[in-house]
Design a protein around this motif. Structure first.
Motif, mmCIF file in Angstrom:
data_model
loop_
_atom_site.group_PDB
_atom_site.id
_atom_site.type_symbol
_atom_site.label_atom_id
_atom_site.label_comp_id
_atom_site.label_asym_id
_atom_site.label_seq_id
_atom_site.Cartn_x
_atom_site.Cartn_y
_atom_site.Cartn_z
ATOM 1 N N CYS A 107 73.117 48.176 82.902
ATOM 2 C CA CYS A 107 71.875 47.729 83.528
ATOM 3 C C CYS A 107 71.954 47.935 85.037
ATOM 4 O O CYS A 107 73.038 47.897 85.612
ATOM 5 N N THR A 108 70.813 48.166 85.651
ATOM 6 C CA THR A 108 70.764 48.431 87.089
ATOM 7 C C THR A 108 69.643 47.627 87.740
ATOM 8 O O THR A 108 68.702 47.219 87.072
ATOM 9 N N SER A 117 68.037 42.963 86.975
ATOM 10 C CA SER A 117 68.614 44.066 86.206
ATOM 11 C C SER A 117 67.666 44.514 85.107
ATOM 12 O O SER A 117 66.994 43.697 84.486
ATOM 13 N N TRP A 118 67.647 45.814 84.864
ATOM 14 C CA TRP A 118 66.825 46.393 83.815
ATOM 15 C C TRP A 118 67.564 47.579 83.214
ATOM 16 O O TRP A 118 68.550 48.067 83.765
ATOM 17 N N LYS A 132 63.223 47.521 79.620
ATOM 18 C CA LYS A 132 63.211 46.067 79.414
ATOM 19 C C LYS A 132 64.090 45.442 80.484
ATOM 20 O O LYS A 132 64.970 46.086 81.055
ATOM 21 N N GLN A 133 63.841 44.189 80.734
ATOM 22 C CA GLN A 133 64.674 43.435 81.665
ATOM 23 C C GLN A 133 65.964 43.061 80.947
ATOM 24 O O GLN A 133 65.946 42.701 79.771
ATOM 25 N N CYS A 134 67.079 43.151 81.638
ATOM 26 C CA CYS A 134 68.366 42.791 81.033
ATOM 27 C C CYS A 134 68.578 41.277 81.140
ATOM 28 O O CYS A 134 68.120 40.643 82.082
ATOM 29 N N SER A 135 69.305 40.761 80.199
ATOM 30 C CA SER A 135 69.617 39.347 80.189
ATOM 31 C C SER A 135 70.618 39.033 81.291
ATOM 32 O O SER A 135 71.578 39.757 81.503
ATOM 33 N N PRO A 136 70.423 37.917 82.005
ATOM 34 C CA PRO A 136 71.395 37.548 83.033
ATOM 35 C C PRO A 136 72.700 37.048 82.414
ATOM 36 O O PRO A 136 73.678 36.853 83.105
ATOM 37 N N PHE A 137 72.719 36.877 81.087
ATOM 38 C CA PHE A 137 73.903 36.321 80.411
ATOM 39 C C PHE A 137 74.740 37.395 79.750
ATOM 40 O O PHE A 137 75.592 37.099 78.940
ATOM 41 N N GLY A 138 74.476 38.660 80.046
ATOM 42 C CA GLY A 138 75.329 39.686 79.488
ATOM 43 C C GLY A 138 74.668 40.775 78.830
ATOM 44 O O GLY A 138 73.872 41.429 78.710
#
Length: 138
Positions: A107-108, A117-118, A132-138
């Motif tokens: 993710c970047t 991050s996406w 999609k937006q990436c999860s902040p939890f991994g």
């Protein structure tokens, strides 16, 4: 429409698909004097396929088209097999993916104005624009 199959009864339903009938089935059986119904296990335990083609469009995540609830196809091209989505069904990032002439393997935050991050849902974000937006939890 009811169809008998030994001691089981199958009911066809029409959720996704607009005005046409699909092959969503519910199995109904008796437990003592109570009747119970569950979505057929061949649908419930099946994995959503992303992306999938429904009508003339390609979908990269669960959709609520012709339904009150999000659903996904169980086939690459919708064949009437589907199930309702759960929180475990979000589409997966396609790594590595191409974005602005650079390959990303995770993710970047590049290019996202909210500094989050996406990731791309396809191998070429420049061409497809699906993300999609990436999860902040991994």
């Amino acid at each position: 429409m009811l169809r008998g199959s030994g001691d089981s009864v199958w009911v066809s339903a029409n959720p996704p698909g607009g005005g046409r009938q699909t092959s969503m089935r519910r199995k109904i059986w008796s437990v003592g004097q109570e009747a119970a119904a569950t979505q057929g296990t061949e649908f419930v335990n099946s994995t959503c396929v992303f992306p999938f083609m429904y009508g003339d469009s390609m979908y990269y995540n669960c959709i609520s088209l012709h339904s009150d609830y999000d659903w996904c196809s169980l086939d690459k091209k919708f064949q009437g097999r589907w199930r309702y989505c759960t929180g475990k069904d979000p589409p997966k990032c396609a790594f590595p993916f191409l974005y602005r002439k650079k390959l990303f393997y995770e993710c970047t935050k590049n290019g996202y104005v909210l500094n989050r991050s996406w990731c791309s849902l396809t191998k070429n974000y420049n061409q497809d624009g699906k993300w999609k937006q990436c999860s902040p939890f991994g």
